[in-house]
Design a protein around this motif. Structure first.
Motif, mmCIF file in Angstrom:
data_model
loop_
_atom_site.group_PDB
_atom_site.id
_atom_site.type_symbol
_atom_site.label_atom_id
_atom_site.label_comp_id
_atom_site.label_asym_id
_atom_site.label_seq_id
_atom_site.Cartn_x
_atom_site.Cartn_y
_atom_site.Cartn_z
ATOM 1 N N LEU A 15 -4.130 61.875 -9.701
ATOM 2 C CA LEU A 15 -4.646 60.546 -9.357
ATOM 3 C C LEU A 15 -4.677 59.629 -10.579
ATOM 4 N N LYS A 16 -5.003 60.183 -11.734
ATOM 5 C CA LYS A 16 -4.993 59.369 -12.961
ATOM 6 C C LYS A 16 -3.584 58.877 -13.254
ATOM 7 N N LYS A 17 -2.589 59.738 -13.033
ATOM 8 C CA LYS A 17 -1.199 59.341 -13.264
ATOM 9 C C LYS A 17 -0.805 58.226 -12.299
ATOM 10 N N ILE A 18 -1.231 58.346 -11.047
ATOM 11 C CA ILE A 18 -0.937 57.322 -10.041
ATOM 12 C C ILE A 18 -1.593 55.998 -10.422
ATOM 13 N N LEU A 19 -2.871 56.045 -10.800
ATOM 14 C CA LEU A 19 -3.577 54.820 -11.173
ATOM 15 C C LEU A 19 -2.954 54.170 -12.398
ATOM 16 N N LYS A 20 -2.524 54.975 -13.365
ATOM 17 C CA LYS A 20 -1.872 54.415 -14.549
ATOM 18 C C LYS A 20 -0.577 53.733 -14.150
ATOM 19 N N ARG A 21 0.191 54.372 -13.275
ATOM 20 C CA ARG A 21 1.459 53.793 -12.811
ATOM 21 C C ARG A 21 1.192 52.487 -12.064
ATOM 22 N N CYS A 22 0.175 52.488 -11.224
ATOM 23 C CA CYS A 22 -0.153 51.279 -10.458
ATOM 24 C C CYS A 22 -0.597 50.154 -11.378
ATOM 25 N N SER A 23 -1.373 50.459 -12.398
ATOM 26 C CA SER A 23 -1.822 49.407 -13.303
ATOM 27 C C SER A 23 -0.665 48.873 -14.132
ATOM 28 N N ASN A 24 0.311 49.704 -14.454
ATOM 29 C CA ASN A 24 1.491 49.234 -15.183
ATOM 30 C C ASN A 24 2.325 48.304 -14.324
ATOM 31 N N LEU A 25 2.340 48.507 -13.034
ATOM 32 C CA LEU A 25 3.115 47.645 -12.151
ATOM 33 C C LEU A 25 2.593 46.212 -12.193
ATOM 34 N N PRO A 35 -3.536 41.140 -5.641
ATOM 35 C CA PRO A 35 -4.953 40.906 -5.955
ATOM 36 C C PRO A 35 -5.582 42.097 -6.671
ATOM 37 N N ARG A 36 -6.618 41.817 -7.391
ATOM 38 C CA ARG A 36 -7.370 42.867 -8.091
ATOM 39 C C ARG A 36 -7.805 43.924 -7.072
ATOM 40 N N GLY A 37 -7.691 45.196 -7.456
ATOM 41 C CA GLY A 37 -8.094 46.281 -6.575
ATOM 42 C C GLY A 37 -7.010 46.703 -5.598
ATOM 43 N N HIS A 38 -5.811 46.199 -5.772
ATOM 44 C CA HIS A 38 -4.674 46.520 -4.908
ATOM 45 C C HIS A 38 -3.462 46.873 -5.756
ATOM 46 N N PHE A 39 -2.440 47.419 -5.145
ATOM 47 C CA PHE A 39 -1.176 47.653 -5.829
ATOM 48 C C PHE A 39 -0.040 47.532 -4.834
ATOM 49 N N ALA A 40 1.144 47.284 -5.375
ATOM 50 C CA ALA A 40 2.325 47.106 -4.534
ATOM 51 C C ALA A 40 3.075 48.426 -4.409
ATOM 52 N N ILE A 51 1.349 45.424 -0.040
ATOM 53 C CA ILE A 51 0.212 45.407 -0.958
ATOM 54 C C ILE A 51 -0.884 46.239 -0.305
ATOM 55 N N VAL A 52 -1.331 47.280 -0.990
ATOM 56 C CA VAL A 52 -2.338 48.174 -0.412
ATOM 57 C C VAL A 52 -3.549 48.263 -1.342
ATOM 58 N N PRO A 53 -4.725 48.472 -0.770
ATOM 59 C CA PRO A 53 -5.925 48.609 -1.597
ATOM 60 C C PRO A 53 -5.939 49.944 -2.342
ATOM 61 N N ILE A 54 -6.473 49.936 -3.533
ATOM 62 C CA ILE A 54 -6.592 51.160 -4.318
ATOM 63 C C ILE A 54 -7.446 52.190 -3.587
ATOM 64 N N ALA A 55 -8.348 51.746 -2.719
ATOM 65 C CA ALA A 55 -9.204 52.662 -1.959
ATOM 66 C C ALA A 55 -8.381 53.660 -1.135
ATOM 67 N N TYR A 56 -7.129 53.313 -0.806
ATOM 68 C CA TYR A 56 -6.273 54.244 -0.056
ATOM 69 C C TYR A 56 -6.033 55.530 -0.832
ATOM 70 N N LEU A 57 -6.197 55.495 -2.146
ATOM 71 C CA LEU A 57 -6.020 56.703 -2.947
ATOM 72 C C LEU A 57 -7.068 57.758 -2.628
ATOM 73 N N ASN A 58 -8.146 57.370 -1.965
ATOM 74 C CA ASN A 58 -9.177 58.319 -1.556
ATOM 75 C C ASN A 58 -8.782 59.115 -0.317
ATOM 76 N N HIS A 59 -7.742 58.698 0.377
ATOM 77 C CA HIS A 59 -7.342 59.341 1.627
ATOM 78 C C HIS A 59 -6.258 60.388 1.374
ATOM 79 N N PRO A 60 -6.492 61.624 1.824
ATOM 80 C CA PRO A 60 -5.510 62.695 1.602
ATOM 81 C C PRO A 60 -4.131 62.382 2.171
#
Length: 98
Positions: A15-25, A35-40, A51-60
């Motif tokens: 998940l940390k790798k995913i979040l880092k990749r999303c923030s680099n995008l 928008p803040r709190g989302h990624f493409a 564009i999806v909310p970062i909260a989706y990362l909580n879903h398996p």
């Protein structure tokens, strides 16, 4: 118990790798409208952009899609975070997560 703990550590690292990749995008010109709190993400053969909310990362289920993306493209892929599934399946999943 140790196997279960190692699995959790592995999930957190992923998940940390995913979040880092999303923030680099967010640093690219194309992603200025995210928008803040989302990624493409890019989905399907036509690479439609969503564009999806970062909260989706909580879903398996969503994490499973990202795992497939990592296996197919690795997260070093320069063409954005690409999800290897059909748009219809992606839309069905994301509508269920709302």
């Amino acid at each position: 118990m140790a196997v279960m703990k190692q699995s959790k550590v592995s999930q957190v690292a992923g998940l940390k790798k995913i979040l880092k990749r999303c923030s680099n995008l967010g640093r690219k010109q194309d992603d200025l409208d995210v928008p803040r709190g989302h990624f493409a993400v890019y989905v399907g053969e036509n690479r439609s952009r969503f564009i999806v909310p970062i909260a989706y990362l909580n879903h398996p289920e969503f994490r499973s899609l990202l795992h497939c993306a990592e296996e197919e493209f690795d997260f070093g892929y320069d063409m954005g975070l690409t999800i290897p599934c059909e748009e219809v399946a992606f839309l069905s999943l994301t509508s269920a997560l709302r």
